[in-house]
Structure formats: structure tokens, C-alpha cells
Write a protein that holds these residues in place. Sequence first.
Motif, short mmCIF file in Angstrom:
data_model
loop_
_atom_site.label_atom_id
_atom_site.label_comp_id
_atom_site.label_asym_id
_atom_site.label_seq_id
_atom_site.Cartn_x
_atom_site.Cartn_y
_atom_site.Cartn_z
N TYR A 109 119.13 68.89 95.00
CA TYR A 109 119.50 67.89 94.01
C TYR A 109 119.29 68.45 92.60
CZ TYR A 109 119.42 64.58 97.87
OH TYR A 109 119.66 63.93 99.04
N ASP A 113 121.60 64.08 89.88
CA ASP A 113 121.21 63.13 90.93
C ASP A 113 120.00 62.28 90.52
OD1 ASP A 113 123.02 64.18 93.09
OD2 ASP A 113 121.89 66.00 92.63
N VAL A 141 123.33 57.81 89.85
CA VAL A 141 122.14 58.61 89.54
C VAL A 141 120.91 57.72 89.66
CG1 VAL A 141 122.34 58.14 87.08
CG2 VAL A 141 121.07 60.13 87.84
N LEU A 194 118.67 58.84 98.30
CA LEU A 194 119.86 59.66 98.10
C LEU A 194 120.51 60.06 99.43
CD1 LEU A 194 118.52 61.88 95.18
CD2 LEU A 194 120.40 60.24 95.04
#
Length: 535
Positions: free
Chosen positions: A2, A49, A76, A122
Motif C-alpha cells: 500500500y 491508500d 483512501v 482495505l
Amino acid sequence: MYNVLVADDEPRHRRGVSDMVKQLRPEYRIFMVKDGLEALRIIEENRIDIILTDIRMPNMDGLTLIEHMESRRERVKIVILSVYGNFEYARQAVKLGAFDYLLKPLALGDLSEILDKLDTALEKERLSLQTGAVLQQRLHSAAPVYEQHLLSRWMRSAASEKELQEIRTLFPASNGGFVMLARFQKQEIAGSYTPEDFEELKATVKNWIREIYQTVGPSLSFSLEGEHPIIASVVTPAHSLEWLMKRDLEQFRQFIRQIREEYGLTLTLGAGNWVADPYSGAPASFEQAQKALEYTFYTGEGQLVLYDEIAYNPDKPSLKMIPADTGMTDAFARMDRAAAAEALKTLIQRLLEGDYPSPAHLKDSVLYALVHEVKGNEALLRQDEASNFISEMEFQIPACENLEEVEARGVSVLNRIIGSIGERKNNKSGRTIGLCKAFLEEHYMEDLSLESVARHFFFSSAYFSSFFKQHTFMTFTEYLLRLRLDKAKELLQDGDRKISTIALSVGFRDAGYFTRVFKRETGLAPEEFRKKDVL
């Protein structure tokens, strides 16, 4: 892997956070910027991210950055970095859509825990996108999302004339009406429901609300996001609000119980006043319904609250002086925990006299009173302890969800402060009594009196007498006599010393008096004691 963006105007903090992330996640790619404007430029050129951002920065602060990211609909995850004093900013950031917040100075363990949560979130989003579920949901819900945005602007008096015309088309109403808000507890949802499951639950609740009102008039329900999820309903019955509530009060109570029993969630209802024109008046009724929900800070969650029935003045100013008759200062002086707790309760009762203030004002007043006491006793606390207590209270008191929690937090802090003062006093008293004993050990052969020793240590005779007995369990006279006789016993072991000489050596000016006292205390005359010791 990430991509992580660290935004902080302090170079040392920026580098420190980046190094900690690198230590925990060596595979991550890290970008560093000094403010929100630089952050936006990096985001334009790179896929980001995770953002770890300070709140207060020049040019563009952390809150504005969050708003920009929300408007861009970037996927994000934003984590706010905040000090104690900026806790309210952190809460505002979470309302705006931040993933979470961390308190400075940053602890490696706390950062590790947040990164674990971010990894999970995520990864879950990635899997959802792979299955196409998220895309499908967006395609089917574009219109409802716009309608929800439109209705939210209406409630907050932000709708333009053109938007109001759209609302009239969406919700044609011929009668007056009112706004009712149904609020869930965010922490309960987080522990039991996925976002998808909760969306289904909200749809069910909206249908139930529609069923309750369907016999009395048109209604419109929609979701509002914030600190706690809310379903807002605009209701336009043919009858008055008073009539409706008398008719359906038990039905609403049953509705709240049913949500608790079937879904394990606490639902609280707040209703604003009736308005003749729902299009122009709904925002005022909405604001009143919000204040009705605020009032549950005092009454508790899981019930229906009508704005018209509450003794509430959200504009009542916070208290900026401490009433002398609460007794808090006196309780501190006497180190009385029970009295301090009662004094805090008295202060809160004083704040609630007349119309209740807003929860924020009440918490501000309680915090002011507690900080006042800490500062008043700062000299009795250990170095930096007062500032630590104040920082802790500035974090904890504003975060309290109800009056009971405010009182419990306040009493806990009072007990700890009194305990700390007591511990320091005991340590100081121990040192002082040690100095007194050392002084007597060095000067026992002199003509000493309670008054002279008390004066030497800058005490009054009465206080010193009580203080000495409290810490030695003997009066000053008893202790001095015991010390002198112990010294005399040591000298009597020398068979060549005269009794009269020994008497003078240990502070007796008369050998005969010394002999009488020695025999009274030991059961033996000095010469007998010497012979016994020799044998």
C-alpha cells in the motif's frame, strides 16, 4: 503493498511517523508532505491508500483535506493524528469520514493496531470490488443517494429554491407536519453488523416507520450520517402532533422495544414541534428534534423525547466560576473522597437548575471546575502531575456520552488526585518525622521541650504534639524518655561510670530523679540493672 501519505508541518514528527510505519510495514511506499495542499498534489499523481495527517497545518489543515477527499470520492483511508487538546477536532474528523484517529505522542503499539485495522479494511474492499458487488450497488442506488443528499440539504436550511421545487415534487404535502429522528448507537452497530447488513436494517426500520404513520398521513424517511446513524422522517398528518403522540405513544415505545429485542440495538426517537408549512418549517423542526436527542444525555437512550416537553436551553452559558458552597475545595483540604464526590454532585445539580444546558456546556463547566481544583492543589502534587491530570480530563470529560458517565469520570479523577496528594503528604510526613527523630538522637542530652523542638521545625506546639504522636504512636515526652533511658542502659554497661554522671549524660539534671524514673520504667534501680547486665 500500500501507498501511505504522511502529512505533518513538523519535520521531526513527519519523519518520526514515517520511520515507525517503515519499521512496522517495510513493504509500504511512503510519501511525506508538510500540509494538505502538498498532499492533494501527491494524490493527483499517485494512488494513495492510507493518509496519516495532523489536524493543524498551514495552507490546508487535516479537516479540509478530509473534506476534499470526500468530495473526490477517493477510496483512501484517513487517520487523524491529534494531541489531547484537539480531541474535539478528532471527533469532527471522524464525523467527516476519517477512518480513525491516534493521539500524540504516537506509541508504536497504537500505530501497529491501526495498521492492522487498515489492512483488514482495505483487503475487504478489494475483495468486494473483485466480486462487482460495490459497482452493482452504486449503479442501482445513484438516484436514492442524490435524493438523500437533497433532503439532507433541506433539513439543514441549505437547499436552494430550485432544490426546494424538486423536494415539493418528491414529497407533495398538503398539511403541516413535524420531523422525527430515529438514532442508533454507532458503537453497537460496529460490534454486531457489517455495513451491508446495517443498510438492510435501516431499510426495515424505514418501512416500520412508514407503517406507523400510514394511517394518519404522508411521511418521508431518509438516512443521515454523522457521529451516530440517524433516520429522519418528515411526517404530515391531518391531526396535531399532540393528538398523534397520544394516539401512537405506546406504539412508538413498542417499536423501540422491538428493535432492542430483535436486533440488539438501542433506538432513540426525538421529535420536533409541529410547523404549518413543512417546506419552510421542517429545518426548524429538525433542529428541535436534534435537541430532543441531545436531551437524552440527561434522560438516557432508548426512548421517545418530544422537544416541547423538555426543560432544555442549549444556549445556556457554561459556568465560569465555582460556587463556594459546593464544598469541593473544603473536601480537598480535608482529603475526604466522599465529600469531594458529593461536592461534584452538588455542582452538577447547580448546573441543572432551571433549564438544562447543552451537554457540551455542562461538560465544559464540570471540566472547568475540576481543572480549577487541580491548579489550586498543584503545589501538593508531584512534578508534571497536575498537567497530566488536566490533559487526561480534557480528553475524557468531553467524550462522555451521558451525565452518569460525566459524574463517574469526575469522581474517579477526584479520587486519584486526592490519593496522589495523600501519598505525597505521607511521604513528606515520613521525611519530616525522620528528621525529628534524628534531631532528638543528636540532642537528647540537652534541655529539650515540646515547644522548643516544635519551634525548631516551624510547627505550632499543638500541631507538632498531634503530628508526632500520629507517626510514632507515643507522645513527645514518652518518646524522649524512652530514648534517654535506652542511652542510659548503654552507659550502665560501663562499670566505672558514676550514676550521677550517667544521669547528666542522658539529659537528667538530678541523679535522684533519674534513679526513680529508671526504676519505675525498668523495675530495677540503675545499680541493680548494671549488676544484672554484668551477670
